[in-house]
Design an enzyme around this catalytic site. Structure first.
Site, PDB file in Angstrom:
ATOM      1  N   ARG A  91       0.840  -0.703  -0.394  1.00 60.49           N
ATOM      2  CA  ARG A  91      -0.177  -0.031   0.634  1.00 60.49           C
ATOM      3  C   ARG A  91       0.551   1.657  -0.086  1.00 60.49           C
ATOM      4  O   ARG A  91       0.957   2.302  -0.778  1.00 60.49           O
ATOM      5  CB  ARG A  91      -0.815  -0.186   1.312  1.00 60.49           C
ATOM      6  CG  ARG A  91      -1.984   1.436   1.024  1.00 60.49           C
ATOM      7  CD  ARG A  91      -2.936   1.146   2.303  1.00 60.49           C
ATOM      8  NE  ARG A  91      -3.803   2.332   2.682  1.00 60.49           N
ATOM      9  CZ  ARG A  91      -4.521   2.539   2.958  1.00 60.49           C
ATOM     10  NH1 ARG A  91      -5.443   1.978   3.508  1.00 60.49           N
ATOM     11  NH2 ARG A  91      -5.462   3.974   3.328  1.00 60.49           N
ATOM     12  N   ASN A 145     -10.123  -5.118  -1.379  1.00 56.91           N
ATOM     13  CA  ASN A 145     -10.151  -3.686  -2.446  1.00 56.91           C
ATOM     14  C   ASN A 145      -9.177  -4.081  -3.718  1.00 56.91           C
ATOM     15  O   ASN A 145      -8.672  -5.033  -3.947  1.00 56.91           O
ATOM     16  CB  ASN A 145      -9.902  -2.468  -1.727  1.00 56.91           C
ATOM     17  CG  ASN A 145     -10.671  -2.075  -0.978  1.00 56.91           C
ATOM     18  OD1 ASN A 145     -11.507  -1.969  -1.027  1.00 56.91           O
ATOM     19  ND2 ASN A 145     -10.324  -1.798   0.129  1.00 56.91           N
ATOM     20  N   CYS A 166     -18.934  -2.579   1.214  1.00 56.58           N
ATOM     21  CA  CYS A 166     -18.155  -1.471   1.160  1.00 56.58           C
ATOM     22  C   CYS A 166     -18.908  -0.763   2.149  1.00 56.58           C
ATOM     23  O   CYS A 166     -20.431  -1.129   1.677  1.00 56.58           O
ATOM     24  CB  CYS A 166     -18.029  -0.826   0.319  1.00 56.58           C
ATOM     25  SG  CYS A 166     -17.255   1.028   0.496  1.00 56.58           S
ATOM     26  N   ASP A 167     -18.798  -0.157   3.684  1.00 59.08           N
ATOM     27  CA  ASP A 167     -19.934   0.304   4.611  1.00 59.08           C
ATOM     28  C   ASP A 167     -20.020   2.215   3.618  1.00 59.08           C
ATOM     29  O   ASP A 167     -20.452   2.894   4.712  1.00 59.08           O
ATOM     30  CB  ASP A 167     -19.172   0.248   5.754  1.00 59.08           C
ATOM     31  CG  ASP A 167     -17.584   0.689   5.732  1.00 59.08           C
ATOM     32  OD1 ASP A 167     -16.984   1.042   4.927  1.00 59.08           O
ATOM     33  OD2 ASP A 167     -16.866   0.705   7.382  1.00 59.08           O
ATOM     34  N   HIS A 199     -16.652   3.038  -4.174  1.00 56.22           N
ATOM     35  CA  HIS A 199     -16.198   4.891  -4.116  1.00 56.22           C
ATOM     36  C   HIS A 199     -16.175   5.685  -5.362  1.00 56.22           C
ATOM     37  O   HIS A 199     -15.800   5.973  -5.055  1.00 56.22           O
ATOM     38  CB  HIS A 199     -14.228   4.189  -3.983  1.00 56.22           C
ATOM     39  CG  HIS A 199     -14.309   3.660  -1.968  1.00 56.22           C
ATOM     40  ND1 HIS A 199     -13.662   2.874  -2.155  1.00 56.22           N
ATOM     41  CD2 HIS A 199     -15.485   3.123  -1.539  1.00 56.22           C
ATOM     42  CE1 HIS A 199     -13.314   2.834  -0.662  1.00 56.22           C
ATOM     43  NE2 HIS A 199     -14.402   2.649  -0.685  1.00 56.22           N
ATOM     44  N   TYR A 248     -15.605  10.204  -1.407  1.00 61.51           N
ATOM     45  CA  TYR A 248     -14.772   9.489  -1.905  1.00 61.51           C
ATOM     46  C   TYR A 248     -14.474  10.402  -3.334  1.00 61.51           C
ATOM     47  O   TYR A 248     -13.238  10.658  -3.761  1.00 61.51           O
ATOM     48  CB  TYR A 248     -14.447   7.853  -1.810  1.00 61.51           C
ATOM     49  CG  TYR A 248     -13.806   7.134  -1.360  1.00 61.51           C
ATOM     50  CD1 TYR A 248     -12.375   6.879  -1.253  1.00 61.51           C
ATOM     51  CD2 TYR A 248     -14.104   6.255  -0.362  1.00 61.51           C
ATOM     52  CE1 TYR A 248     -12.195   6.013  -0.302  1.00 61.51           C
ATOM     53  CE2 TYR A 248     -14.008   5.379   0.777  1.00 61.51           C
ATOM     54  CZ  TYR A 248     -12.873   5.702   0.916  1.00 61.51           C
ATOM     55  OH  TYR A 248     -12.329   4.306   2.083  1.00 61.51           O
TER      56      TYR A 248
END
Length: 448
Positions: A91, A145, A166-167, A199, A248
């Site tokens: 990441r 993801n 997804c929350d 997102h 997002y």
């Protein structure tokens, strides 16, 4: 019944365990198998669950750490997948390579998200093949993801048996409903109109008692200031859009500001989490009071979520720090699948007839009815031209990325980078893909 958690050393797994032990989901699952490429991480999380304080009437499932993927999947009726190929270090590279080329460095959005997908799609395709071999009747609930890309990539193998969650969308609805209706319980809403991709979506209606609460909320600066998205986007932009964007979309509507904030930060989000995890997991594995250590780290982690979208002095609301989003969406999906009691949730699901303007077989993030037969997208109001345009551009990128992995075609991967709206140059796209291949040498093995 057995739940297999692939990526069982994941930080948020204890939230799932707690929800399975009490309330609506108590007793739904008897056994939880944790499997992780790093067995010590799964063992650390198992210690957290064993140390977790639960009410007297709790009925916690048994938790076991599986030695192999085959052992974890054998007999599972549901599989949760939350893997991170490349780990926290991957990441960091996703973020830093992007920033070094003057574009957004974010885990799921833009260049960083595409790099992550190039690693996560092959790993998840491999998992899906193992599911079809070992537990072909199991449901896969995907957290990995980028969730929309992964869910679409797995449709040819798993069909209706994969649902992406997804929350962020459900969290937006919850916060907006609270701001619009005061103490209005979320369950009293009679209609939620949300459209988009993972997102990248917009809340366009909150129907209650025959009326829509959203227009009044969008024109009330005081109420907008009470929740995160209202503060992030501000009354002027929200009035212009006539909708509430997913958090997002900050990266799209405030692209320059987001890029500057990320570039000037002392450390990226990935670097902060990597540092936290490197110190935390050994303590969870062998130290005293593992649950208390985990809970303290969880709250700190939540406090830093999307920090670039907020002024330095502004903190998140207490209800957003308490948890209850990620695991509640997943377990509501699982409850409907296993009991047949229908529910409606915003998930990543095959479009079908929900949005006439996009192909039926693409994965979108919209309200869906979930029952024992799976998830079916519900009809919604057609997207505006702005919403459709941005969705179409990003969906084209996602499909190129998936095809690049499936067919081993580097040209398609390059096209995905070049056409993403947050990568502003084909020259930059070419340099980014080459740099990610250098950072992750295994990517070169994808191309035929």
């Amino acid at each position: 019944m057995k739940l297999a958690v692939i990526g069982g050393g994941g930080f948020r797994v204890p939230l799932v365990y707690r929800a399975l032990s009490t309330g609506t989901f108590r007793g739904l699952i008897d056994d939880v198998a944790l499997y992780d490429d790093d067995p010590s991480r799964a063992a650390a999380i198992a210690r957290v669950t064993a140390d977790m304080p639960l009410p007297a009437d709790a009925r916690p499932p048994r938790v076991n750490v599986s030695a192999s993927l085959e052992e974890a999947l054998a007999g599972a009726v549901v599989v949760f997948a939350a893997i991170r190929p490349g780990g926290a270090a991957g990441r960091v590279l996703d973020e830093r390579v992007a920033l070094s080329h003057g574009v957004l460095g974010q885990e799921t959005v833009g260049a960083g998200g595409l790099s992550y997908a190039l690693r996560s799609v092959p790993a998840m395709l491999d998992l899906a093949e193992n599911i079809t071999r070992i537990c072909p009747e199991a449901w896969l609930i995907n957290f990995t993801n980028p969730a929309g890309i992964i869910t679409e990539a797995l449709q040819p193998l798993l069909g209706r048996r994969v649902i992406g969650i997804c929350d962020s969308a459900s969290g937006l609805v919850r916060r907006a409903a609270a701001a619009a209706g005061g103490s209005l319980p979320l369950g009293t809403l009679t209609g939620v109109d949300y459209v988009g991709l993972n997102h990248l979506g917009w809340l366009r209606q909150l129907e209650y008692d025959g009326g829509d609460l959203l227009p009044g909320l969008l024109t009330d600066p005081a109420r907008l200031a009470t929740f995160e998205e209202g503060r992030v986007f501000g009354p002027e932009l929200l009035s212009t859009l006539g909708a509430l964007p997913n958090e997002y979309l900050f990266y799209y509507y405030f692209h320059a500001e987001a890029r500057r904030a990320l570039a000037s930060a002392a450390e990226t989000r990935g670097e902060a989490l990597q540092q936290q995890q490197e110190g935390l997991y050994p303590q969870l594995l062998s130290g005293e009071r593992p649950y208390a250590r985990w809970e303290s780290a969880r709250r700190k982690r939540e406090e830093g979520y999307l920090a670039e979208a907020r002024p330095a002095e502004e903190s998140r609301n207490e209800e957003d720090l308490a948890g209850g989003g990620y695991e509640q969406v997943a377990l509501n999906v699982m409850h409907a699948l296993l009991t047949g009691v229908s529910t409606e949730l915003i998930v990543n699901v095959r479009n079908g007839n929900a949005i006439a303007e996009v192909p039926a077989d693409v994965v979108v993030e919209v309200p869906a009815r979930i029952d024992a037969h799976g998830a079916t997208a519900l009809p919604i109001t057609p997207p505006s031209l702005h919403q459709l345009g941005l969705m179409a551009q990003v969906k084209g990128v996602e499909q190129d990325l998936i095809a690049a992995v499936v067919h081993g075609d580097r040209t398609l991967a390059l096209r995905a980078f070049a056409l993403h709206p947050l990568i502003d140059s084909a020259h930059t796209a070419r340099r980014l893909l080459a740099k990610y291949e250098e950072a992750f040498p295994s990517l070169r093995g994808l191309w035929r």
